[in-house]
Design a protein around this motif. Structure first.
Motif, PDB file in Angstrom:
ATOM      1  N   VAL A 116     -17.078   4.739  10.329  1.00 22.78           N
ATOM      2  CA  VAL A 116     -16.110   4.980  11.164  1.00 22.78           C
ATOM      3  C   VAL A 116     -14.921   5.073   9.655  1.00 22.78           C
ATOM      4  O   VAL A 116     -14.823   3.646   9.490  1.00 22.78           O
ATOM      5  CB  VAL A 116     -15.419   4.014  12.147  1.00 22.78           C
ATOM      6  CG1 VAL A 116     -14.824   4.516  12.038  1.00 22.78           C
ATOM      7  CG2 VAL A 116     -16.623   4.736  13.188  1.00 22.78           C
ATOM      8  N   GLU A 117     -14.263   5.679   9.592  1.00 24.54           N
ATOM      9  CA  GLU A 117     -13.148   5.634   8.272  1.00 24.54           C
ATOM     10  C   GLU A 117     -11.647   5.950   8.430  1.00 24.54           C
ATOM     11  O   GLU A 117     -11.492   6.742   9.715  1.00 24.54           O
ATOM     12  CB  GLU A 117     -14.250   6.861   7.943  1.00 24.54           C
ATOM     13  CG  GLU A 117     -15.323   6.839   7.037  1.00 24.54           C
ATOM     14  CD  GLU A 117     -15.752   7.792   6.473  1.00 24.54           C
ATOM     15  OE1 GLU A 117     -14.675   8.778   5.988  1.00 24.54           O
ATOM     16  OE2 GLU A 117     -16.892   8.430   6.099  1.00 24.54           O
ATOM     17  N   TYR A 118     -10.522   4.947   8.105  1.00 22.91           N
ATOM     18  CA  TYR A 118      -9.547   5.285   8.099  1.00 22.91           C
ATOM     19  C   TYR A 118      -8.849   6.111   7.504  1.00 22.91           C
ATOM     20  O   TYR A 118      -8.985   4.933   6.072  1.00 22.91           O
ATOM     21  CB  TYR A 118      -8.915   3.800   8.793  1.00 22.91           C
ATOM     22  CG  TYR A 118      -9.545   3.731  10.251  1.00 22.91           C
ATOM     23  CD1 TYR A 118      -8.171   4.125  11.219  1.00 22.91           C
ATOM     24  CD2 TYR A 118      -9.977   2.562  10.026  1.00 22.91           C
ATOM     25  CE1 TYR A 118      -8.406   3.529  11.932  1.00 22.91           C
ATOM     26  CE2 TYR A 118     -10.289   2.449  11.794  1.00 22.91           C
ATOM     27  CZ  TYR A 118      -9.211   3.058  12.811  1.00 22.91           C
ATOM     28  OH  TYR A 118      -9.473   2.714  14.283  1.00 22.91           O
ATOM     29  N   TYR A 119      -7.671   6.917   6.632  1.00 20.65           N
ATOM     30  CA  TYR A 119      -7.480   7.192   5.111  1.00 20.65           C
ATOM     31  C   TYR A 119      -6.102   6.847   6.168  1.00 20.65           C
ATOM     32  O   TYR A 119      -5.274   8.092   6.562  1.00 20.65           O
ATOM     33  CB  TYR A 119      -7.956   8.766   4.993  1.00 20.65           C
ATOM     34  CG  TYR A 119      -8.846   8.972   4.987  1.00 20.65           C
ATOM     35  CD1 TYR A 119      -9.538   8.384   3.119  1.00 20.65           C
ATOM     36  CD2 TYR A 119      -9.730   8.651   5.332  1.00 20.65           C
ATOM     37  CE1 TYR A 119     -10.661   9.018   3.680  1.00 20.65           C
ATOM     38  CE2 TYR A 119     -11.271   9.216   5.185  1.00 20.65           C
ATOM     39  CZ  TYR A 119     -12.024   9.226   3.908  1.00 20.65           C
ATOM     40  OH  TYR A 119     -13.363   8.862   3.700  1.00 20.65           O
ATOM     41  N   ALA A 120      -5.338   5.724   5.377  1.00 20.52           N
ATOM     42  CA  ALA A 120      -3.402   5.556   5.686  1.00 20.52           C
ATOM     43  C   ALA A 120      -3.033   6.077   5.354  1.00 20.52           C
ATOM     44  O   ALA A 120      -2.183   6.573   5.910  1.00 20.52           O
ATOM     45  CB  ALA A 120      -3.586   3.932   5.555  1.00 20.52           C
ATOM     46  N   ALA A 121      -2.786   6.550   4.001  1.00 23.77           N
ATOM     47  CA  ALA A 121      -1.974   7.920   3.538  1.00 23.77           C
ATOM     48  C   ALA A 121      -2.139   9.203   3.891  1.00 23.77           C
ATOM     49  O   ALA A 121      -1.227  10.072   4.441  1.00 23.77           O
ATOM     50  CB  ALA A 121      -2.034   7.842   1.810  1.00 23.77           C
ATOM     51  N   LYS A 122      -3.143   9.874   4.547  1.00 24.51           N
ATOM     52  CA  LYS A 122      -3.678  11.073   5.053  1.00 24.51           C
ATOM     53  C   LYS A 122      -2.972  10.525   7.279  1.00 24.51           C
ATOM     54  O   LYS A 122      -3.404  11.686   7.446  1.00 24.51           O
ATOM     55  CB  LYS A 122      -4.864  11.489   4.878  1.00 24.51           C
ATOM     56  CG  LYS A 122      -5.380  11.902   3.512  1.00 24.51           C
ATOM     57  CD  LYS A 122      -6.109  13.254   3.439  1.00 24.51           C
ATOM     58  CE  LYS A 122      -7.066  11.775   3.643  1.00 24.51           C
ATOM     59  NZ  LYS A 122      -8.679  13.095   3.399  1.00 24.51           N
ATOM     60  N   ARG A 123      -2.771   9.776   7.159  1.00 22.81           N
ATOM     61  CA  ARG A 123      -2.644   9.174   8.783  1.00 22.81           C
ATOM     62  C   ARG A 123      -4.108   9.867   8.848  1.00 22.81           C
ATOM     63  O   ARG A 123      -4.322  10.770  10.063  1.00 22.81           O
ATOM     64  CB  ARG A 123      -1.223   9.671   9.146  1.00 22.81           C
ATOM     65  CG  ARG A 123      -0.551   8.770   8.804  1.00 22.81           C
ATOM     66  CD  ARG A 123       1.204   9.816   9.688  1.00 22.81           C
ATOM     67  NE  ARG A 123       1.702   9.190   8.548  1.00 22.81           N
ATOM     68  CZ  ARG A 123       3.267   9.568   8.296  1.00 22.81           C
ATOM     69  NH1 ARG A 123       2.711  10.456   8.025  1.00 22.81           N
ATOM     70  NH2 ARG A 123       4.136   9.218   7.537  1.00 22.81           N
ATOM     71  N   GLN A 124      -5.264   9.193   8.931  1.00 22.24           N
ATOM     72  CA  GLN A 124      -6.443  10.504   9.866  1.00 22.24           C
ATOM     73  C   GLN A 124      -7.876   9.132   9.337  1.00 22.24           C
ATOM     74  O   GLN A 124      -8.038   8.293   8.815  1.00 22.24           O
ATOM     75  CB  GLN A 124      -6.776  11.359   8.461  1.00 22.24           C
ATOM     76  CG  GLN A 124      -7.566  12.069   8.744  1.00 22.24           C
ATOM     77  CD  GLN A 124      -8.275  13.654   7.944  1.00 22.24           C
ATOM     78  OE1 GLN A 124      -8.773  13.110   6.964  1.00 22.24           O
ATOM     79  NE2 GLN A 124      -7.101  14.295   8.322  1.00 22.24           N
ATOM     80  N   ALA A 145       0.252  -1.194   0.386  1.00 25.18           N
ATOM     81  CA  ALA A 145       0.112   0.073   0.154  1.00 25.18           C
ATOM     82  C   ALA A 145       0.823   1.259   0.010  1.00 25.18           C
ATOM     83  O   ALA A 145       2.258   1.286   0.100  1.00 25.18           O
ATOM     84  CB  ALA A 145      -0.533   0.450   1.291  1.00 25.18           C
ATOM     85  N   PRO A 146       0.116   2.542  -0.179  1.00 29.12           N
ATOM     86  CA  PRO A 146       1.263   3.540  -0.182  1.00 29.12           C
ATOM     87  C   PRO A 146       1.639   4.398   1.259  1.00 29.12           C
ATOM     88  O   PRO A 146       1.347   3.270   2.520  1.00 29.12           O
ATOM     89  CB  PRO A 146      -0.010   4.709  -1.086  1.00 29.12           C
ATOM     90  CG  PRO A 146      -0.795   4.044  -1.252  1.00 29.12           C
ATOM     91  CD  PRO A 146      -1.397   2.813  -0.643  1.00 29.12           C
ATOM     92  N   ALA A 147       2.447   4.744   1.706  1.00 31.74           N
ATOM     93  CA  ALA A 147       2.884   5.273   2.482  1.00 31.74           C
ATOM     94  C   ALA A 147       2.521   5.858   3.870  1.00 31.74           C
ATOM     95  O   ALA A 147       1.299   6.109   2.866  1.00 31.74           O
ATOM     96  CB  ALA A 147       4.154   6.634   2.530  1.00 31.74           C
ATOM     97  N   GLY A 148       2.335   5.235   4.869  1.00 31.65           N
ATOM     98  CA  GLY A 148       2.043   5.703   5.689  1.00 31.65           C
ATOM     99  C   GLY A 148       1.134   4.901   6.338  1.00 31.65           C
ATOM    100  O   GLY A 148      -0.070   5.668   7.104  1.00 31.65           O
ATOM    101  N   ALA A 149       0.810   3.607   6.410  1.00 31.03           N
ATOM    102  CA  ALA A 149      -0.287   2.574   6.781  1.00 31.03           C
ATOM    103  C   ALA A 149      -0.481   2.752   8.026  1.00 31.03           C
ATOM    104  O   ALA A 149       0.251   2.740   9.044  1.00 31.03           O
ATOM    105  CB  ALA A 149       0.154   1.345   6.043  1.00 31.03           C
ATOM    106  N   GLN A 150      -2.327   3.088   8.645  1.00 26.44           N
ATOM    107  CA  GLN A 150      -2.193   3.009  10.194  1.00 26.44           C
ATOM    108  C   GLN A 150      -2.631   1.791  10.637  1.00 26.44           C
ATOM    109  O   GLN A 150      -2.501   1.144   9.944  1.00 26.44           O
ATOM    110  CB  GLN A 150      -2.318   4.636   9.717  1.00 26.44           C
ATOM    111  CG  GLN A 150      -1.295   5.456   9.196  1.00 26.44           C
ATOM    112  CD  GLN A 150      -0.989   5.794  10.564  1.00 26.44           C
ATOM    113  OE1 GLN A 150      -0.840   5.605  11.611  1.00 26.44           O
ATOM    114  NE2 GLN A 150       0.696   6.336  10.237  1.00 26.44           N
ATOM    115  N   PRO A 151      -2.899   2.155  12.030  1.00 26.68           N
ATOM    116  CA  PRO A 151      -3.831   0.897  12.591  1.00 26.68           C
ATOM    117  C   PRO A 151      -4.859   0.574  11.175  1.00 26.68           C
ATOM    118  O   PRO A 151      -6.036   0.916  10.700  1.00 26.68           O
ATOM    119  CB  PRO A 151      -4.267   1.797  14.174  1.00 26.68           C
ATOM    120  CG  PRO A 151      -3.494   2.734  13.585  1.00 26.68           C
ATOM    121  CD  PRO A 151      -3.431   3.367  12.709  1.00 26.68           C
TER     122      PRO A 151
END
Length: 298
Positions: free
Chosen positions: A160-168, A17-23
């Protein structure tokens, strides 16, 4: 429609995936080799070739690294990278073959019914979830939406949404964050900015669940209500800094303590001490009502 009924287990390989993958992110880490997603189901797995989907039915489960997804049904959507080359190639014998060969890529996973997404420390629940590999975006919808981390519990009505690239992370509709010590922030919409990813490879390889509770800032929009140990503060907008335990409210601000109420245009709230400070806007003034004999305003 062509399909094949498969066995109870299947391995899928997806691109990084793109950079910044998060929880709670199924996308993997940029620059790392593609990591397999293991899927199991109690009622079998269908490969629908014409629709280019693989469907796991009954107690379906997908595992990738530290993240696990369970649901009544899981649907994996894939595409052919080079349709002409894929058509000329020998037809694979199973869904495992089609998903593991170089001419295909997995671009979306959909979970339907009794969805539970979790890591070692974090959990999310809903009725429906869609994870986009292309955008590294997870959207969870349905009734009783809930996310728990070691520090906070987040609920929402709409999504509930996660945007991994934006870390949001975004909670929409009657959104609520309750801290482990009972303080809370509620609003129509809560937007959480997550701490930056670990700078070193060794740290980046740690369980991503350990990053889930590291909210750096939460923006609250619409009908904001903050509860501390002694006060209730309301406003139109707000910003909450979880690590500092502080919040700032703007708009039509009210601070309520028992029968006492103060109003103004801006307020600073220390959620650790429970002290709320009301501020007057430019050219304005602070107003309030204090009942004699009641607890004094802090």
């Amino acid at each position: 429609m062509k399909f094949r009924s498969l066995g109870a287990a299947l391995i899928l390989v997806a691109a990084a995936a793109p950079a910044g993958a998060q929880p709670l992110n199924l996308g993997g880490t940029l620059g790392s080799p593609p990591q397999p997603i293991q899927i199991t189901a109690s009622q079998g797995i269908q490969w629908q070739q014409e629709n280019q989907v693989v469907i796991a039915m009954g107690n379906a489960k997908a595992v990738r690294g530290a993240v696990t997804v369970t649901a009544d049904q899981l649907i994996a959507h894939y595409r052919k990278k080079n349709p002409a080359a894929a058509g000329a190639a020998q037809a694979p014998g199973s869904a495992t073959d089609i998903l593991n060969q170089g001419n295909t890529s997995l671009y979306e996973i959909e979970a339907v019914g009794h969805v539970h997404i979790y890591t070692a420390t974090d959990n999310a629940w809903g009725d429906h979830a869609v994870y986009s590999m292309d955008g590294a975006v997870l959207v969870l919808t349905g009734k009783h939406l809930k996310l728990t981390t070691p520090d906070d519990t987040i609920t929402a009505r709409d999504s509930v949404e996660y945007y991994a690239a934006k870390r949001q992370a975004v909670a929409r509709g009657n959104a609520l964050i309750v801290t482990s010590d009972g303080r809370s922030v509620a609003a129509d919409t809560l937007i959480g900015d997550l701490a930056p990813a670990a700078a070193t490879p060794a740290a980046a390889g740690t369980d991503i669940a350990s990053q889930a509770g590291q909210l750096r800032k939460v923006e609250a929009i619409g009908h904001v209500v903050i509860h501390t140990t002694g006060d209730t503060a309301t406003g139109d907008t707000g910003v909450y800094l979880p690590q500092q335990g502080r919040a700032r409210l703007g708009g039509d601000v009210h601070i309520i303590q028992g029968p006492n109420e103060m109003s103004g245009s801006d307020a600073l709230v220390n959620m650790k001490t429970g002290i709320a400070t009301l501020l007057a806007g430019p050219g304005g003034q602070v107003a309030g009502t204090i009942i004699p004999g009641s607890a004094p305003q802090k």
